[in-house]
Design an enzyme around this catalytic site. Structure first.
Site, PDB file in Angstrom:
ATOM      1  N   ASP A 172     -92.891  95.877   3.230  1.00  0.00           N
ATOM      2  CA  ASP A 172     -91.602  95.199   3.318  1.00  0.00           C
ATOM      3  C   ASP A 172     -90.704  95.921   4.309  1.00  0.00           C
ATOM      4  O   ASP A 172     -89.967  95.293   5.072  1.00  0.00           O
ATOM      5  CB  ASP A 172     -90.950  95.103   1.938  1.00  0.00           C
ATOM      6  N   CYS A 204    -100.508  93.045  -4.621  1.00  0.00           N
ATOM      7  CA  CYS A 204     -99.575  91.952  -4.366  1.00  0.00           C
ATOM      8  C   CYS A 204    -100.222  90.889  -3.483  1.00  0.00           C
ATOM      9  O   CYS A 204    -101.433  90.634  -3.594  1.00  0.00           O
ATOM     10  CB  CYS A 204     -98.270  92.476  -3.769  1.00  0.00           C
TER      11      CYS A 204
END
Ligand code: RI2
Length: 308
Positions: free
Chosen positions: A194, A125
């Site tokens: 996250d 990512c």
């Protein structure tokens, strides 16, 4: 209104990345406070509270967003009047943003110590914290190269390869399904976060857990890069992290009738697959997540939630 615009941009991922959405939320609350024209403290608190809720609702998974709102609004119950609260909100937002940016820099230095000259690194990512580690190691003169996954469906990997190549770092793009095949060339996998749960599990971009499994099987260490505000006080209370499922059109369109699509965008990697977590307060074991939550984020935030 800036707060609504920010919440919409977070939802549509024009603003993305767990750290950036947190800093943007703090900034939007600061703007709301600066522009409040009334003189009722109760009304002001209510407005900020609603604003915080709107921001938190824009993306459900990254705890950084919730922690940023908590950190910015924490003085509301103790404010004496509108001006006092306005000053406090502005100060809290500024300090959250400053510390968040500083944390990324410190994580870069701490994490880079785990990278050796000649290492080949795999990243997934587009994580500013993970990239800070890689770029710091390169700046230290280490001869490194990077494999970056495409990260379907949003293809944040394209941002990563641009950033690394702009920094002069040799980087190769691979599709997500090439991870196991490439693993034999990898010395260290470095990813962002996250949310880090109280049991040390990592919630990160979909595909992270597959990378962790492949790395574990190949004895490649997985380092997570996570500012302390990515640790979740909610998980201490036993709450499960909500995994966001986004629009199916992000995956594919025009499929035969009856074909379903699912688009979960995060997954969970258990602590046993994580070698270390680089935080701004040091390199820790995932099993130290509870201490980070209690000592760094404080007991206060555990109880402030009762009104949620
Ligand atoms: P930084 C991103 O989520 C990725 O999952 C990334 O690992 C994480 O946020 C942390 O990013 P998305 O917003 O805070 O792309 O390290 O869904 O930049």
């Amino acid at each position: 209104m800036k707060l609504i615009e920010t919440a919409n941009s977070i939802k549509t991922m024009e603003i993305r990345g767990a750290g950036l959405i947190a800093r943007s939320a703090a900034d939007a609350l600061k703007d709301l406070a600066e522009n409040y024209q009334g003189n009722s403290l109760d009304e002001f608190i209510d407005l900020l509270d609603q604003g915080g809720k709107t921001l938190v609702a824009s993306r459900p998974t990254a705890i950084s967003l919730w922690n940023a709102v908590q950190a910015t609004l924490k003085d509301a119950p103790r404010a004496e009047n509108v001006e006092d609260l306005r000053t406090k909100i502005v100060k809290n937002a500024d300090s959250f943003i400053l510390n968040s940016n500083k944390a990324v820099e410190i994580i870069g230095k701490i994490g880079a110590n785990r990278i050796k000259d000649g290492d080949t690194i795999l990243t997934h990512c587009n994580s500013k914290a993970a990239l800070s580690v890689i770029k710091t190691a390169f700046k230290q003169g280490k001869d490194i190269s990077v494999y970056a996954t495409e990260s379907r469906p949003w293809r944040q990997g394209l941002l990563t390869v641009k950033d690394l190549s702009d920094a002069g770092i040799p980087v190769t793009l691979i599709v997500d399904s090439a991870v196991r095949w490439i693993m034999k060339e990898i010395d260290l996998a470095v990813v962002g976060a996250d949310t880090v749960c109280s049991n040390g599990a990592l919630i990160n971009k979909i595909g992270t857990s597959q990378i962790a499994l492949a790395a574990h099987e190949a004895r490649v260490p997985l380092m997570v890069c996570a500012e302390s505000y990515k640790f979740s006080p909610k998980t201490i209370q036993g709450e499960m992290v909500e995994i966001e499922e986004r629009e199916t059109s992000e995956v594919a369109t025009n499929l035969p009738p009856g074909v379903k699509i699912r688009n979960p965008v995060f997954d969970s990697t258990p602590a046993e697959y994580i070698d270390s977590i680089a935080t701004e307060i040091g390199l820790i074991s995932p099993y130290a997540a509870y201490e980070v939550i209690v000592n760094k984020l404080g007991h206060e935030c555990l109880f402030e939630r009762e009104s949620d």
